[in-house]
Design a protein around this motif. Structure first.
Motif, PDB file in Angstrom:
ATOM      1  N   ASN A  11      57.803  59.398  53.562  1.00 63.22           N
ATOM      2  CA  ASN A  11      57.652  58.579  54.776  1.00 63.22           C
ATOM      3  C   ASN A  11      57.767  59.455  56.026  1.00 63.22           C
ATOM      4  OD1 ASN A  11      57.291  56.095  53.462  1.00 63.22           O
ATOM      5  ND2 ASN A  11      59.500  55.869  53.202  1.00 63.22           N
ATOM      6  N   GLU A  14      54.530  61.457  56.369  1.00 60.60           N
ATOM      7  CA  GLU A  14      53.476  60.600  56.928  1.00 60.60           C
ATOM      8  C   GLU A  14      53.680  60.370  58.422  1.00 60.60           C
ATOM      9  OE1 GLU A  14      51.804  56.077  56.257  1.00 60.60           O
ATOM     10  OE2 GLU A  14      52.569  57.158  54.512  1.00 60.60           O
ATOM     11  N   ALA A  18      51.246  61.560  61.450  1.00 61.08           N
ATOM     12  CA  ALA A  18      50.699  60.560  62.370  1.00 61.08           C
ATOM     13  C   ALA A  18      50.896  60.979  63.826  1.00 61.08           C
ATOM     14  CB  ALA A  18      51.346  59.201  62.126  1.00 61.08           C
ATOM     15  N   ASP A  49      48.509  62.720  49.849  1.00 60.44           N
ATOM     16  CA  ASP A  49      48.088  61.409  50.360  1.00 60.44           C
ATOM     17  C   ASP A  49      48.910  60.992  51.574  1.00 60.44           C
ATOM     18  OD1 ASP A  49      46.114  61.195  48.457  1.00 60.44           O
ATOM     19  OD2 ASP A  49      47.278  59.883  47.123  1.00 60.44           O
ATOM     20  N   ALA A  50      50.209  61.318  51.582  1.00 56.74           N
ATOM     21  CA  ALA A  50      51.064  60.981  52.727  1.00 56.74           C
ATOM     22  C   ALA A  50      50.556  61.688  53.986  1.00 56.74           C
ATOM     23  CB  ALA A  50      52.515  61.360  52.441  1.00 56.74           C
ATOM     24  N   LYS A  52      47.398  62.683  54.509  1.00 54.19           N
ATOM     25  CA  LYS A  52      46.122  62.055  54.863  1.00 54.19           C
ATOM     26  C   LYS A  52      46.333  60.709  55.552  1.00 54.19           C
ATOM     27  CE  LYS A  52      43.472  64.199  51.151  1.00 54.19           C
ATOM     28  NZ  LYS A  52      42.843  63.982  49.854  1.00 54.19           N
ATOM     29  N   ARG A  53      47.235  59.897  54.983  1.00 53.59           N
ATOM     30  CA  ARG A  53      47.516  58.588  55.597  1.00 53.59           C
ATOM     31  C   ARG A  53      48.062  58.748  57.003  1.00 53.59           C
ATOM     32  NH1 ARG A  53      49.810  57.513  50.706  1.00 53.59           N
ATOM     33  NH2 ARG A  53      51.894  57.813  51.575  1.00 53.59           N
ATOM     34  N   GLY A  54      48.975  59.689  57.181  1.00 51.61           N
ATOM     35  CA  GLY A  54      49.555  59.918  58.497  1.00 51.61           C
ATOM     36  C   GLY A  54      48.513  60.363  59.501  1.00 51.61           C
ATOM     37  N   LYS A  57      46.393  57.436  60.486  1.00 47.70           N
ATOM     38  CA  LYS A  57      47.099  56.519  61.383  1.00 47.70           C
ATOM     39  C   LYS A  57      47.122  57.055  62.808  1.00 47.70           C
ATOM     40  CE  LYS A  57      50.192  54.305  58.102  1.00 47.70           C
ATOM     41  NZ  LYS A  57      51.590  54.155  57.640  1.00 47.70           N
TER      42      LYS A  57
END
Length: 114
Positions: A11, A14, A18, A49-50, A52-54, A57
């Motif tokens: 977390n 991410e 972000a 993946d964390a 990439k997601r961050g 966002k």
């Protein structure tokens, strides 16, 4: 006996991604080396993946701010948004078709003459 793996909070990874932090900055914030960061990214799909997601966002947040500014009449934001989202219609680039068999006449203008 091998060193135990450092626990990394995905977390936090991410959230830092972000914010637009570089991989080196994220590693420093986590208290790990860039090498450990790279190894973990390669070994763990969840870790990658964390990141990439961050990143996604963060980009989405900036896109939303830019879009809001454009909608509120910020002309610079309007132009920037359109040039990047609709380059086929909002580009300052010229297109020269060189596939034609017709000769092309080029005129060179020398503005440096006295």
């Amino acid at each position: 006996m091998p060193k135990p793996k450092i626990e990394i909070d995905l977390n936090k990874v991410e959230a830092l991604a972000a914010l637009g932090d570089t991989q080196e900055e994220i590693a420093r914030s986590l208290g790990i080396s860039s090498r450990t960061f790279d190894n973990r990214k390669r070994e763990s799909a969840e870790f990658a993946d964390a990141i990439k997601r961050g990143r996604e966002k963060g980009i989405t947040q900036i896109e939303n701010v830019l879009f809001k500014a454009a909608r509120e009449g910020n002309m610079t934001a309007c132009i920037f948004y359109l040039k990047n989202r609709c380059p086929e219609r909002w580009s300052e680039r010229s297109h020269v078709d060189l596939s034609s068999s017709q000769p092309v006449l080029l005129k060179i203008i020398d503005d440096l003459k006295d």
